[in-house]
Design an enzyme around this catalytic site. Structure first.
Site, PDB file in Angstrom:
ATOM      1  N   THR A   7      48.260 -23.444 139.391  1.00  0.00           N
ATOM      2  CA  THR A   7      48.689 -24.760 138.918  1.00  0.00           C
ATOM      3  C   THR A   7      49.868 -24.614 137.975  1.00  0.00           C
ATOM      4  O   THR A   7      50.089 -23.533 137.410  1.00  0.00           O
ATOM      5  CB  THR A   7      47.536 -25.487 138.180  1.00  0.00           C
ATOM      6  OG1 THR A   7      47.941 -26.809 137.851  1.00  0.00           O
ATOM      7  CG2 THR A   7      47.161 -24.775 136.901  1.00  0.00           C
ATOM      8  N   ARG A   8      50.613 -25.704 137.813  1.00  0.00           N
ATOM      9  CA  ARG A   8      51.652 -25.742 136.783  1.00  0.00           C
ATOM     10  C   ARG A   8      51.229 -26.688 135.665  1.00  0.00           C
ATOM     11  O   ARG A   8      52.006 -27.004 134.783  1.00  0.00           O
ATOM     12  CB  ARG A   8      52.996 -26.185 137.399  1.00  0.00           C
ATOM     13  CG  ARG A   8      53.542 -25.158 138.360  1.00  0.00           C
ATOM     14  CD  ARG A   8      54.941 -25.478 138.895  1.00  0.00           C
ATOM     15  NE  ARG A   8      55.483 -24.330 139.611  1.00  0.00           N
ATOM     16  CZ  ARG A   8      55.201 -24.019 140.867  1.00  0.00           C
ATOM     17  NH1 ARG A   8      54.388 -24.791 141.570  1.00  0.00           N
ATOM     18  NH2 ARG A   8      55.710 -22.941 141.437  1.00  0.00           N
ATOM     19  N   ASN A   9      49.960 -27.160 135.716  1.00  0.00           N
ATOM     20  CA  ASN A   9      49.422 -28.106 134.742  1.00  0.00           C
ATOM     21  C   ASN A   9      48.950 -27.348 133.486  1.00  0.00           C
ATOM     22  O   ASN A   9      47.974 -26.600 133.529  1.00  0.00           O
ATOM     23  CB  ASN A   9      48.264 -28.857 135.421  1.00  0.00           C
ATOM     24  CG  ASN A   9      47.585 -29.846 134.511  1.00  0.00           C
ATOM     25  OD1 ASN A   9      47.455 -29.631 133.306  1.00  0.00           O
ATOM     26  ND2 ASN A   9      47.134 -30.942 135.095  1.00  0.00           N
ATOM     27  N   LYS A  12      45.241 -27.668 132.388  1.00  0.00           N
ATOM     28  CA  LYS A  12      44.268 -26.876 133.165  1.00  0.00           C
ATOM     29  C   LYS A  12      44.314 -25.414 132.751  1.00  0.00           C
ATOM     30  O   LYS A  12      43.278 -24.750 132.660  1.00  0.00           O
ATOM     31  CB  LYS A  12      44.595 -26.956 134.661  1.00  0.00           C
ATOM     32  CG  LYS A  12      44.019 -28.169 135.347  1.00  0.00           C
ATOM     33  CD  LYS A  12      44.145 -28.020 136.857  1.00  0.00           C
ATOM     34  CE  LYS A  12      43.922 -29.335 137.551  1.00  0.00           C
ATOM     35  NZ  LYS A  12      44.162 -29.255 138.996  1.00  0.00           N
ATOM     36  N   ASP A  67      40.315 -27.808 143.212  1.00  0.00           N
ATOM     37  CA  ASP A  67      40.683 -29.073 143.844  1.00  0.00           C
ATOM     38  C   ASP A  67      39.603 -30.077 143.480  1.00  0.00           C
ATOM     39  O   ASP A  67      38.419 -29.732 143.428  1.00  0.00           O
ATOM     40  CB  ASP A  67      40.789 -28.937 145.357  1.00  0.00           C
ATOM     41  CG  ASP A  67      41.465 -30.161 145.964  1.00  0.00           C
ATOM     42  OD1 ASP A  67      42.516 -30.592 145.441  1.00  0.00           O
ATOM     43  OD2 ASP A  67      40.936 -30.720 146.943  1.00  0.00           O
ATOM     44  N   PHE A 150      43.448 -38.994 132.790  1.00  0.00           N
ATOM     45  CA  PHE A 150      44.452 -39.304 133.815  1.00  0.00           C
ATOM     46  C   PHE A 150      43.705 -39.893 135.009  1.00  0.00           C
ATOM     47  O   PHE A 150      42.483 -40.070 134.972  1.00  0.00           O
ATOM     48  CB  PHE A 150      45.222 -38.026 134.226  1.00  0.00           C
ATOM     49  CG  PHE A 150      44.356 -37.004 134.915  1.00  0.00           C
ATOM     50  CD1 PHE A 150      43.483 -36.214 134.189  1.00  0.00           C
ATOM     51  CD2 PHE A 150      44.393 -36.840 136.302  1.00  0.00           C
ATOM     52  CE1 PHE A 150      42.662 -35.278 134.815  1.00  0.00           C
ATOM     53  CE2 PHE A 150      43.580 -35.902 136.939  1.00  0.00           C
ATOM     54  CZ  PHE A 150      42.712 -35.120 136.192  1.00  0.00           C
ATOM     55  N   LYS A 173      35.177 -34.649 127.068  1.00  0.00           N
ATOM     56  CA  LYS A 173      35.296 -34.692 128.529  1.00  0.00           C
ATOM     57  C   LYS A 173      35.142 -33.288 129.119  1.00  0.00           C
ATOM     58  O   LYS A 173      34.390 -33.100 130.079  1.00  0.00           O
ATOM     59  CB  LYS A 173      36.639 -35.315 128.949  1.00  0.00           C
ATOM     60  CG  LYS A 173      36.735 -35.481 130.465  1.00  0.00           C
ATOM     61  CD  LYS A 173      38.024 -36.075 130.949  1.00  0.00           C
ATOM     62  CE  LYS A 173      38.144 -35.844 132.448  1.00  0.00           C
ATOM     63  NZ  LYS A 173      39.483 -36.111 132.966  1.00  0.00           N
ATOM     64  N   ARG A 179      35.388 -30.482 136.324  1.00  0.00           N
ATOM     65  CA  ARG A 179      36.254 -29.294 136.264  1.00  0.00           C
ATOM     66  C   ARG A 179      35.688 -28.279 135.263  1.00  0.00           C
ATOM     67  O   ARG A 179      35.638 -27.085 135.539  1.00  0.00           O
ATOM     68  CB  ARG A 179      37.675 -29.717 135.862  1.00  0.00           C
ATOM     69  CG  ARG A 179      38.754 -28.718 136.213  1.00  0.00           C
ATOM     70  CD  ARG A 179      40.160 -29.266 135.965  1.00  0.00           C
ATOM     71  NE  ARG A 179      40.191 -30.645 135.571  1.00  0.00           N
ATOM     72  CZ  ARG A 179      40.256 -31.670 136.424  1.00  0.00           C
ATOM     73  NH1 ARG A 179      40.338 -31.456 137.706  1.00  0.00           N
ATOM     74  NH2 ARG A 179      40.249 -32.911 135.979  1.00  0.00           N
TER      75      ARG A 179
HETATM   76  P1  IMP Z   1      43.777 -32.392 141.514  1.00  0.00           P
HETATM   77  O1  IMP Z   1      42.556 -31.636 141.899  1.00  0.00           O
HETATM   78  O2  IMP Z   1      44.262 -31.998 140.136  1.00  0.00           O
HETATM   79  O3  IMP Z   1      44.822 -32.339 142.587  1.00  0.00           O
HETATM   80  O4  IMP Z   1      43.338 -33.916 141.361  1.00  0.00           O
HETATM   81  C1  IMP Z   1      43.171 -34.757 142.455  1.00  0.00           C
HETATM   82  C2  IMP Z   1      43.101 -36.203 142.061  1.00  0.00           C
HETATM   83  O5  IMP Z   1      41.736 -36.556 141.808  1.00  0.00           O
HETATM   84  C3  IMP Z   1      43.859 -36.597 140.793  1.00  0.00           C
HETATM   85  O6  IMP Z   1      45.179 -36.950 141.072  1.00  0.00           O
HETATM   86  C4  IMP Z   1      43.057 -37.816 140.336  1.00  0.00           C
HETATM   87  O7  IMP Z   1      43.445 -38.948 141.047  1.00  0.00           O
HETATM   88  C5  IMP Z   1      41.640 -37.450 140.743  1.00  0.00           C
HETATM   89  N1  IMP Z   1      40.952 -36.736 139.644  1.00  0.00           N
HETATM   90  C6  IMP Z   1      40.533 -35.459 139.631  1.00  0.00           C
HETATM   91  N2  IMP Z   1      39.940 -35.138 138.466  1.00  0.00           N
HETATM   92  C7  IMP Z   1      39.997 -36.261 137.719  1.00  0.00           C
HETATM   93  C8  IMP Z   1      39.573 -36.545 136.398  1.00  0.00           C
HETATM   94  O8  IMP Z   1      39.039 -35.710 135.641  1.00  0.00           O
HETATM   95  N3  IMP Z   1      39.811 -37.808 135.983  1.00  0.00           N
HETATM   96  C9  IMP Z   1      40.402 -38.759 136.745  1.00  0.00           C
HETATM   97  N4  IMP Z   1      40.839 -38.539 137.960  1.00  0.00           N
HETATM   98  C10 IMP Z   1      40.634 -37.288 138.464  1.00  0.00           C
END
Ligand code: IMP
Length: 196
Positions: A7-9, A12, A67, A150, A173, A179
């Site tokens: 990831t680049r987040n 995370k 994911d 988010f 959270k 996660r």
């Molecule tokens: P990713 O796994 O980071 O690609 O997240 C996929 C998508 O799921 C995000 O863009 C959100 O729309 C939703 N999502 C995943 N985890 C969360 C969370 O903790 N809060 C709110 N939305 C989430």
């Protein structure tokens, strides 16, 4: 031991560093040659694994990927793996949330149960891998509340809570989130496969 998180987040990366203390967690920014990895899987596990394998092969190092998404019971588990692009454009959180609320506008309040799900995968350059999952059950509210988090956080209330996940402090959270649960479940697996 270095581990690459796919990831680049920055949020995370910080979270996984807290959970996998003792390992040197780096993000994808250290590997500019690894481009975008298309999430072509149809389950969270498939997407987490395809990202972890791609990054382990591209970096030559153990890789962790996750994911996640929101699964709404009355929508048969959707948006699911399509959570980030539910309204058609990847990452448009407001449009995604508004479309979801419109879709459930006729559903009685008591039937708005849902859960967040996250698959976390570890892949080694040898091809060995493991995947684990974490979930957070709850229900949807029709009026968005809170400014934290988010995605769908402003409309998701965890079971046993009255606040939305957007109203929780980040550490609150992390302690209950899908996660956080998936990463914490992956920690002993990483230690087993890589030695601590
Ligand atoms: P990713 O796994 O980071 O690609 O997240 C996929 C998508 O799921 C995000 O863009 C959100 O729309 C939703 N999502 C995943 N985890 C969360 C969370 O903790 N809060 C709110 N939305 C989430």
């Amino acid at each position: 031991m270095k581990i690459v998180l796919a990831t680049r987040n920055a949020g995370k990366i910080a979270e996984l560093r807290r959970i996998l203390a003792g390992f040197d967690i780096v993000g994808l920014e250290e590997f500019p040659s690894i481009g975008e990895i298309a999430e072509t899987g149809v389950t969270f596990e498939e997407n987490a694994l395809l990202k972890a394998h791609a990054v382990a092969q591209g970096s030559g190092l153990p890789a962790v990927a996750d994911d996640s998404g929101l699964c709404v019971d009355v929508l048969n588990g959707m948006p699911g793996v399509f959570s980030a692009r539910w309204a058609g454009r990847h990452g448009d959180d407001t449009a995604n949330l508004e479309l979801l609320l419109a879709q459930v506008s006729d559903v009685p309040d008591g039937k708005l149960t849902a859960h967040f799900a996250c698959a976390a995968a570890l892949a080694l350059p040898s091809g060995q891998f493991r995947v684990v999952e974490g979930t957070l059950p709850g229900s949807l509210v029709r009026t968005p509340r809170g400014s934290g988090g988010f995605g769908y956080d402003p409309i998701f209330v965890p079971e046993g809570e009255s606040r939305t996940t957007a109203e929780l402090a980040p550490e609150e959270k992390d302690a209950i989130s899908h996660r956080g649960r998936a990463f914490r479940a992956l920690a002993p697996v990483v230690r087993e496969l890589l030695g601590s």
